[in-house]
Design an enzyme around this catalytic site. Structure first.
Site, PDB file in Angstrom:
ATOM      1  N   ASP A 140       0.916  -1.211  -0.164  1.00 35.36           N
ATOM      2  CA  ASP A 140       0.176  -0.009  -0.152  1.00 35.36           C
ATOM      3  C   ASP A 140       0.805   1.394   0.077  1.00 35.36           C
ATOM      4  O   ASP A 140       0.704   2.181  -0.700  1.00 35.36           O
ATOM      5  CB  ASP A 140      -0.967  -0.015   1.105  1.00 35.36           C
ATOM      6  CG  ASP A 140      -0.391  -0.545   2.578  1.00 35.36           C
ATOM      7  OD1 ASP A 140       1.041  -0.519   2.454  1.00 35.36           O
ATOM      8  OD2 ASP A 140      -0.952  -0.378   3.544  1.00 35.36           O
ATOM      9  N   ASP A 169       7.177   3.826   3.401  1.00 34.51           N
ATOM     10  CA  ASP A 169       7.223   5.176   3.983  1.00 34.51           C
ATOM     11  C   ASP A 169       9.064   5.268   4.332  1.00 34.51           C
ATOM     12  O   ASP A 169       9.680   5.698   3.635  1.00 34.51           O
ATOM     13  CB  ASP A 169       6.609   5.275   5.508  1.00 34.51           C
ATOM     14  CG  ASP A 169       6.721   6.259   6.405  1.00 34.51           C
ATOM     15  OD1 ASP A 169       7.529   7.102   6.158  1.00 34.51           O
ATOM     16  OD2 ASP A 169       6.181   6.216   7.633  1.00 34.51           O
ATOM     17  N   VAL A 225      -1.349   9.399   5.998  1.00 33.11           N
ATOM     18  CA  VAL A 225      -2.454   9.284   5.074  1.00 33.11           C
ATOM     19  C   VAL A 225      -3.324   8.073   5.442  1.00 33.11           C
ATOM     20  O   VAL A 225      -2.697   7.178   6.058  1.00 33.11           O
ATOM     21  CB  VAL A 225      -2.295   9.074   3.600  1.00 33.11           C
ATOM     22  CG1 VAL A 225      -1.713  10.419   3.054  1.00 33.11           C
ATOM     23  CG2 VAL A 225      -1.303   8.013   3.399  1.00 33.11           C
ATOM     24  N   ASP A 274      -4.606   2.482   7.316  1.00 34.88           N
ATOM     25  CA  ASP A 274      -5.341   2.810   8.588  1.00 34.88           C
ATOM     26  C   ASP A 274      -4.944   3.695   9.578  1.00 34.88           C
ATOM     27  O   ASP A 274      -3.690   4.120   9.464  1.00 34.88           O
ATOM     28  CB  ASP A 274      -5.417   1.404   9.435  1.00 34.88           C
ATOM     29  CG  ASP A 274      -4.433   1.088   9.829  1.00 34.88           C
ATOM     30  OD1 ASP A 274      -3.550   0.756   9.351  1.00 34.88           O
ATOM     31  OD2 ASP A 274      -4.326   1.055  11.297  1.00 34.88           O
ATOM     32  N   ARG A 305      -9.744   2.265   6.777  1.00 33.29           N
ATOM     33  CA  ARG A 305      -9.185   1.277   5.775  1.00 33.29           C
ATOM     34  C   ARG A 305     -10.286   1.103   4.560  1.00 33.29           C
ATOM     35  O   ARG A 305      -9.820   0.580   3.300  1.00 33.29           O
ATOM     36  CB  ARG A 305      -8.971  -0.132   6.165  1.00 33.29           C
ATOM     37  CG  ARG A 305      -7.683  -0.281   7.068  1.00 33.29           C
ATOM     38  CD  ARG A 305      -7.513  -1.810   7.294  1.00 33.29           C
ATOM     39  NE  ARG A 305      -6.628  -1.997   8.486  1.00 33.29           N
ATOM     40  CZ  ARG A 305      -5.270  -1.808   8.570  1.00 33.29           C
ATOM     41  NH1 ARG A 305      -4.371  -1.702   7.461  1.00 33.29           N
ATOM     42  NH2 ARG A 305      -4.385  -2.173   9.714  1.00 33.29           N
TER      43      ARG A 305
HETATM   44  P1  IMP Z   1       7.606   1.568   6.517  1.00 33.52           P
HETATM   45  O1  IMP Z   1       8.121   2.831   7.475  1.00 33.52           O
HETATM   46  O2  IMP Z   1       8.076   1.618   5.091  1.00 33.52           O
HETATM   47  O3  IMP Z   1       8.350   0.522   7.072  1.00 33.52           O
HETATM   48  O4  IMP Z   1       6.147   1.392   6.312  1.00 33.52           O
HETATM   49  C1  IMP Z   1       5.497   0.596   7.146  1.00 33.52           C
HETATM   50  C2  IMP Z   1       3.847   0.497   7.343  1.00 33.52           C
HETATM   51  O5  IMP Z   1       3.639   1.690   7.960  1.00 33.52           O
HETATM   52  C3  IMP Z   1       3.313   0.442   6.071  1.00 33.52           C
HETATM   53  O6  IMP Z   1       3.206  -0.685   5.137  1.00 33.52           O
HETATM   54  C4  IMP Z   1       2.062   1.123   6.541  1.00 33.52           C
HETATM   55  O7  IMP Z   1       1.205  -0.091   6.788  1.00 33.52           O
HETATM   56  C5  IMP Z   1       2.607   1.903   7.516  1.00 33.52           C
HETATM   57  N1  IMP Z   1       2.451   3.277   7.233  1.00 33.52           N
HETATM   58  C6  IMP Z   1       3.212   4.231   6.786  1.00 33.52           C
HETATM   59  N2  IMP Z   1       3.006   5.314   6.316  1.00 33.52           N
HETATM   60  C7  IMP Z   1       1.753   5.411   6.733  1.00 33.52           C
HETATM   61  C8  IMP Z   1       0.743   6.300   6.764  1.00 33.52           C
HETATM   62  O8  IMP Z   1       0.804   7.414   5.973  1.00 33.52           O
HETATM   63  N3  IMP Z   1      -0.682   6.017   6.693  1.00 33.52           N
HETATM   64  C9  IMP Z   1      -0.958   4.692   7.439  1.00 33.52           C
HETATM   65  N4  IMP Z   1      -0.117   3.704   7.457  1.00 33.52           N
HETATM   66  C10 IMP Z   1       1.238   3.833   7.128  1.00 33.52           C
HETATM   67 MG    MG Z   2       1.598  -2.335   5.002  1.00 32.87          MG
END
Ligand code: IMP
Ligand code: MG
Length: 176
Positions: free
Chosen positions: A97, A100, A150, A156, A162
């Site tokens: 999805d 980050d 977001v 979520d 969601r």
């Molecule tokens: P990462 O920081 O790339 O490891 O992101 C891990 C997870 O954090 C993503 O797969 C999402 O489930 C959640 N996440 C990161 N940014 C957002 C956001 O803006 N909204 C909702 N979930 C987020």
């Molecule tokens: Mg995720």
């Protein structure tokens, strides 16, 4: 409940997924493709994107959870549900999805690479521009967004939102 302003509309999302699906279809023609969805967030992208992939694909799911605060990734990832099948020799397309920090995905890729798939590529609906703490090579990127948190379309806040068919930004205090 805080109000939500639309960042990316339902029509824009569907248009982008159509384009991504066409690119994936062209690239994997004649190959055995296993599409891997990362739960829970990717369930909606997976359902809509896969309907634009015109190939006999297989599906599997992983569930991961990162420890830490609700709006920030800690980098420590726990596999809650692993794939049901062996992936040796298969072409893997991970569907996310959002990327980050990139920490979740880099951990996931590392743990899948040791199983010797033929290839691993990534499709993500969203990625937060310029804030990845680890470099991630995304073959099928959707929309680049800012650092804002977001919700919607699988994403979520505290387990909610969601089911929104669009991507939105929570305004004000979501606890209100
Ligand atoms: P990462 O920081 O790339 O490891 O992101 C891990 C997870 O954090 C993503 O797969 C999402 O489930 C959640 N996440 C990161 N940014 C957002 C956001 O803006 N909204 C909702 N979930 C987020
Ligand atoms: Mg995720």
């Amino acid at each position: 409940m805080g109000t939500i302003s639309t960042l990316i509309s339902e029509a824009e999302i569907q248009q982008k997924l159509t384009e991504m699906g066409a690119a994936i279809t062209a690239d994997y023609e004649g190959k055995d493709l296993l599409v891997v969805g990362v739960l829970k967030g990717a369930f909606m992208v997976m359902a809509d994107l896969s309907r634009h992939i015109d190939l006999p694909v297989e599906f599997d799911f992983m569930a991961v959870s990162s420890y830490g605060a609700s709006t920030q990734s800690s980098g420590v990832v726990r596999i809650l549900k692993d794939l049901d099948q062996e992936i040796a020799g298969k072409h893997i397309l991970i569907i996310e999805d959002i990327i980050d920090s990139g920490l979740t995905l880099s951990y996931l890729i590392k743990s899948l690479k040791v199983r010797k798939p033929a290839s691993i590529e990534i499709a993500t609906l969203l990625w937060k521009e310029g804030i990845q703490r680890v470099p991630i090579d995304v073959k099928y990127p959707g929309f680049s967004i800012g650092p804002e948190f977001v919700v919607g379309y699988g994403l979520d806040y505290a387990g909610k939102y969601r089911n929104l068919p669009y991507i939105g930004v929570l305004e004000g205090n979501p606890e209100d």
